[in-house]
Motif scaffolding. Structure first.
Motif, mmCIF file in Angstrom:
data_model
loop_
_atom_site.group_PDB
_atom_site.id
_atom_site.type_symbol
_atom_site.label_atom_id
_atom_site.label_comp_id
_atom_site.label_asym_id
_atom_site.label_seq_id
_atom_site.Cartn_x
_atom_site.Cartn_y
_atom_site.Cartn_z
ATOM 1 N N PRO A 149 0.811 -1.225 0.000
ATOM 2 C CA PRO A 149 0.000 0.000 0.000
ATOM 3 C C PRO A 149 0.842 1.273 0.000
ATOM 4 C CG PRO A 149 -0.075 -1.076 2.146
ATOM 5 C CD PRO A 149 0.590 -2.024 1.220
ATOM 6 N N LEU A 150 2.030 1.221 0.604
ATOM 7 C CA LEU A 150 2.914 2.387 0.583
ATOM 8 C C LEU A 150 3.396 2.662 -0.835
ATOM 9 C CD1 LEU A 150 5.080 1.583 3.753
ATOM 10 C CD2 LEU A 150 3.157 3.181 3.595
ATOM 11 N N ALA A 151 3.809 1.605 -1.543
ATOM 12 C CA ALA A 151 4.272 1.765 -2.919
ATOM 13 C C ALA A 151 3.147 2.260 -3.821
ATOM 14 C CB ALA A 151 4.832 0.439 -3.442
ATOM 15 N N ALA A 152 1.943 1.752 -3.594
ATOM 16 C CA ALA A 152 0.797 2.194 -4.400
ATOM 17 C C ALA A 152 0.538 3.683 -4.205
ATOM 18 C CB ALA A 152 -0.438 1.376 -4.029
ATOM 19 N N GLN A 153 0.638 4.159 -2.955
ATOM 20 C CA GLN A 153 0.400 5.577 -2.686
ATOM 21 C C GLN A 153 1.502 6.450 -3.260
ATOM 22 O OE1 GLN A 153 -2.479 6.949 -1.090
ATOM 23 N NE2 GLN A 153 -1.520 8.649 -2.194
ATOM 24 N N VAL A 154 2.758 6.030 -3.100
ATOM 25 C CA VAL A 154 3.863 6.804 -3.670
ATOM 26 C C VAL A 154 3.717 6.892 -5.177
ATOM 27 C CG1 VAL A 154 6.355 6.877 -4.044
ATOM 28 C CG2 VAL A 154 5.468 6.216 -1.812
ATOM 29 N N HIS A 155 3.416 5.772 -5.800
ATOM 30 C CA HIS A 155 3.298 5.747 -7.261
ATOM 31 C C HIS A 155 2.142 6.615 -7.724
ATOM 32 C CE1 HIS A 155 2.671 4.001 -11.320
ATOM 33 N NE2 HIS A 155 3.971 3.764 -11.258
ATOM 34 N N GLN A 156 1.059 6.580 -6.992
ATOM 35 C CA GLN A 156 -0.095 7.407 -7.341
ATOM 36 C C GLN A 156 0.250 8.891 -7.268
ATOM 37 O OE1 GLN A 156 -3.647 7.049 -4.788
ATOM 38 N NE2 GLN A 156 -4.764 6.534 -6.658
ATOM 39 N N ASP A 157 1.030 9.270 -6.252
ATOM 40 C CA ASP A 157 1.421 10.667 -6.102
ATOM 41 C C ASP A 157 2.375 11.119 -7.208
ATOM 42 O OD1 ASP A 157 -0.095 10.697 -3.832
ATOM 43 O OD2 ASP A 157 1.604 10.607 -2.441
ATOM 44 N N VAL A 158 3.375 10.281 -7.489
ATOM 45 C CA VAL A 158 4.418 10.672 -8.448
ATOM 46 C C VAL A 158 3.953 10.492 -9.888
ATOM 47 C CG1 VAL A 158 6.792 10.217 -9.204
ATOM 48 C CG2 VAL A 158 6.224 10.135 -6.771
ATOM 49 N N ALA A 159 3.093 9.506 -10.127
ATOM 50 C CA ALA A 159 2.657 9.198 -11.497
ATOM 51 C C ALA A 159 1.261 9.724 -11.787
ATOM 52 C CB ALA A 159 2.711 7.700 -11.738
ATOM 53 N N THR A 205 9.376 5.130 -12.640
ATOM 54 C CA THR A 205 8.491 5.548 -11.558
ATOM 55 C C THR A 205 8.146 4.388 -10.639
ATOM 56 O OG1 THR A 205 7.549 7.240 -13.015
ATOM 57 C CG2 THR A 205 6.333 6.721 -11.023
ATOM 58 N N ALA A 206 7.911 3.200 -11.210
ATOM 59 C CA ALA A 206 7.584 2.031 -10.396
ATOM 60 C C ALA A 206 8.777 1.623 -9.524
ATOM 61 C CB ALA A 206 7.157 0.866 -11.283
ATOM 62 N N ALA A 207 9.971 1.620 -10.105
ATOM 63 C CA ALA A 207 11.170 1.265 -9.335
ATOM 64 C C ALA A 207 11.405 2.274 -8.220
ATOM 65 C CB ALA A 207 12.376 1.182 -10.258
ATOM 66 N N LEU A 208 11.239 3.546 -8.534
ATOM 67 C CA LEU A 208 11.407 4.595 -7.533
ATOM 68 C C LEU A 208 10.362 4.464 -6.434
ATOM 69 C CD1 LEU A 208 12.927 7.139 -6.685
ATOM 70 C CD2 LEU A 208 11.433 8.465 -8.210
ATOM 71 N N SER A 209 9.143 4.113 -6.804
ATOM 72 C CA SER A 209 8.073 3.931 -5.814
ATOM 73 C C SER A 209 8.407 2.791 -4.865
ATOM 74 C CB SER A 209 6.737 3.658 -6.516
ATOM 75 O OG SER A 209 6.356 4.764 -7.323
ATOM 76 N N LEU A 210 8.959 1.706 -5.388
ATOM 77 C CA LEU A 210 9.356 0.582 -4.539
ATOM 78 C C LEU A 210 10.416 1.018 -3.527
ATOM 79 C CD1 LEU A 210 9.679 -2.579 -6.841
ATOM 80 C CD2 LEU A 210 8.043 -2.205 -4.986
ATOM 81 N N LYS A 211 11.421 1.765 -4.003
ATOM 82 C CA LYS A 211 12.498 2.179 -3.112
ATOM 83 C C LYS A 211 12.003 3.153 -2.045
ATOM 84 C CE LYS A 211 15.908 -0.187 -4.808
ATOM 85 N NZ LYS A 211 17.245 0.279 -5.111
ATOM 86 N N LEU A 212 11.181 4.121 -2.437
ATOM 87 C CA LEU A 212 10.651 5.078 -1.464
ATOM 88 C C LEU A 212 9.739 4.387 -0.455
ATOM 89 C CD1 LEU A 212 9.862 8.101 -3.823
ATOM 90 C CD2 LEU A 212 11.675 7.972 -2.113
ATOM 91 N N ARG A 235 6.351 16.298 -10.857
ATOM 92 C CA ARG A 235 6.794 15.031 -10.265
ATOM 93 C C ARG A 235 7.970 15.247 -9.317
ATOM 94 N NH1 ARG A 235 5.552 10.133 -14.483
ATOM 95 N NH2 ARG A 235 3.594 10.980 -15.266
ATOM 96 N N GLN A 236 8.775 16.258 -9.582
ATOM 97 C CA GLN A 236 9.836 16.602 -8.636
ATOM 98 C C GLN A 236 9.251 17.004 -7.291
ATOM 99 O OE1 GLN A 236 12.185 19.671 -10.464
ATOM 100 N NE2 GLN A 236 13.212 18.286 -11.891
ATOM 101 N N HIS A 237 8.205 17.826 -7.301
ATOM 102 C CA HIS A 237 7.550 18.231 -6.057
ATOM 103 C C HIS A 237 6.944 17.029 -5.345
ATOM 104 C CE1 HIS A 237 7.808 22.422 -7.535
ATOM 105 N NE2 HIS A 237 7.658 22.748 -6.267
ATOM 106 N N ALA A 238 6.302 16.140 -6.125
ATOM 107 C CA ALA A 238 5.688 14.958 -5.523
ATOM 108 C C ALA A 238 6.748 14.066 -4.880
ATOM 109 C CB ALA A 238 4.914 14.172 -6.579
ATOM 110 N N LEU A 239 7.877 13.911 -5.567
ATOM 111 C CA LEU A 239 8.960 13.091 -5.026
ATOM 112 C C LEU A 239 9.535 13.717 -3.757
ATOM 113 C CD1 LEU A 239 11.080 10.879 -5.021
ATOM 114 C CD2 LEU A 239 12.321 12.132 -6.797
ATOM 115 N N LEU A 240 9.800 15.007 -3.797
ATOM 116 C CA LEU A 240 10.398 15.673 -2.647
ATOM 117 C C LEU A 240 9.493 15.567 -1.421
ATOM 118 C CD1 LEU A 240 12.991 17.209 -2.024
ATOM 119 C CD2 LEU A 240 11.761 19.343 -2.473
ATOM 120 N N SER A 241 8.181 15.580 -1.629
ATOM 121 C CA SER A 241 7.242 15.491 -0.504
ATOM 122 C C SER A 241 7.275 14.113 0.153
ATOM 123 C CB SER A 241 5.817 15.794 -0.975
ATOM 124 O OG SER A 241 5.313 14.749 -1.788
#
Length: 360
Positions: A203-213, A283-290, A319-325
């Protein structure tokens, strides 16, 4: 957790380096091949005892020198730690934690905890299962020393069993029975910890991916050959090993166990390995790591050091803003260009020919 100081001597292209870091976002910028990634590699080495870029540790020693040294000092909730790694030509590496030599790698795990995203992690989505298993193993080994020990014992028994299968002489049943007991015991623990981690991570990866993507869905599942309740994994794995023994003997390799498991990734309902574009892979790989960093923070009560190698240059401003958050705690970022405006409040370090100069 916060890295307060990085010290290097004859490491890659650094003759000497003493680099204090800020507790928030630290940006290393400069042209390619100046030494930015080498700093991340040194931190990774002190976290996990190995490089993420090469299996040949002599490559970490500066050309013309006989040894290399890396030291990371950290502030933790339970007190400061210092990890030192000494690499010498034709010698085993030596590691000390707060001045005390370690006898085995399990004693290193957890003192400095990090999550690294590098350009090579694009293969995390479309590459082979071993890359996704490695992501789980490096995360869990830092969180749970017992996991690292179980994985090491499983891999050692697996290597011995495979060697026996390749030799293939005489009656092997008694020896295979003994190895299967060991594999089922430690393999069950590996599978159990991985399943728990992925279940919490999903669920964490799903939320990160939703925010960034921008709303795109990501589904993460652990895929194992052993279909059983967690309490029955050891018996189920033992049964599967015995059932598959004929095929193992015929193919001279162990075909059942957590060394064959995988993480399934679906983007917008489709198998990411088959359908993901390069941008979706990133984006998916980054979401997994975050998500891995967030789950580690939940379990530890403090955020690991997050290292992102050349990520921001590939993302638009939204997406930079989403990642930084999504960054919590301390982060080390690298970029080959001038830092984007969104990072103006970060601590900036210019890297040029193995020299680091703080800009602000």
């Amino acid at each position: 957790m916060q890295i307060t100081q990085i010290r290097l001597r004859d490491f890659r292209n650094y003759q000497t380096l003493s680099l204090p870091l800020s507790p928030g976002v630290n940006v290393l910028y400069g042209a390619n091949a100046q030494g930015k990634t080498n700093i991340l590699e040194a931190v990774y080495l002190c976290c996990l005892g190995r490089s993420h870029r090469t299996a040949h540790e002599t490559e970490l020693i500066r050309q013309g020198e006989r040894s290399a040294y890396a030291n990371v000092q950290v502030a933790r909730r339970d007190g400061p730690r210092s990890v030192e790694v000494l690499l010498e030509n034709n010698e085993r590496k030596r590691i000390q934690v707060s001045g005390m030599p370690i006898r085995r790698m399990s004693e290193l795990m957890g003192h400095v905890q990090c999550i690294l995203f590098s350009p090579e992690d694009l293969q995390l989505v479309k590459g082979g299962p071993s890359l996704r298993r490695r992501f789980l193993d490096t995360s869990l080994s830092q969180l749970r020393p017992a996991y690292f020990l179980a994985l090491a014992k499983y891999n050692a028994a697996l290597a011995q069993r495979n060697a026996l299968l390749k030799r293939g002489q005489g009656s092997l049943d008694a020896m295979l029975d003994a190895f299967d007991v060991t594999l089922s015991e430690y393999g069950a623990q590996v599978i159990r910890d991985r399943m728990e981690f992925v279940q919490a991570l999903a669920p964490l990866a799903a939320q990160v991916h939703q925010d960034v993507a921008e709303g795109e869905t990501l589904c993460v599942k652990y895929k194992t050959q052993i279909e059983a309740a967690q309490s029955d994994l050891q018996a189920a794995l033992m049964q599967a090993l015995q059932k598959g023994r004929t095929d193992d003997l015929r193919r001279a390799v162990t075909l059942t166990g957590p060394h064959r498991d995988d993480i399934l990734l679906e983007i917008a309902g489709k198998d990411a390995r088959s359908y993901a574009s390069q941008g979706q892979q990133r984006t998916a790989a980054l979401s997994l790591k975050l998500a891995g960093a967030e789950q580690m923070q939940k379990e530890m009560g403090q955020a690991p050091v997050l290292m992102l190698d050349d990520v921001f240059s590939e993302l638009d401003s939204k997406r930079q803003h989403a990642l930084l958050s999504r960054i919590h705690g301390q982060a080390l970022l690298t970029t080959a260009t001038e830092p984007p405006r969104i990072l103006e409040c970060a601590s900036l370090y210019q890297v040029r020919k193995g020299q680091v100069e703080r800009q602000k």
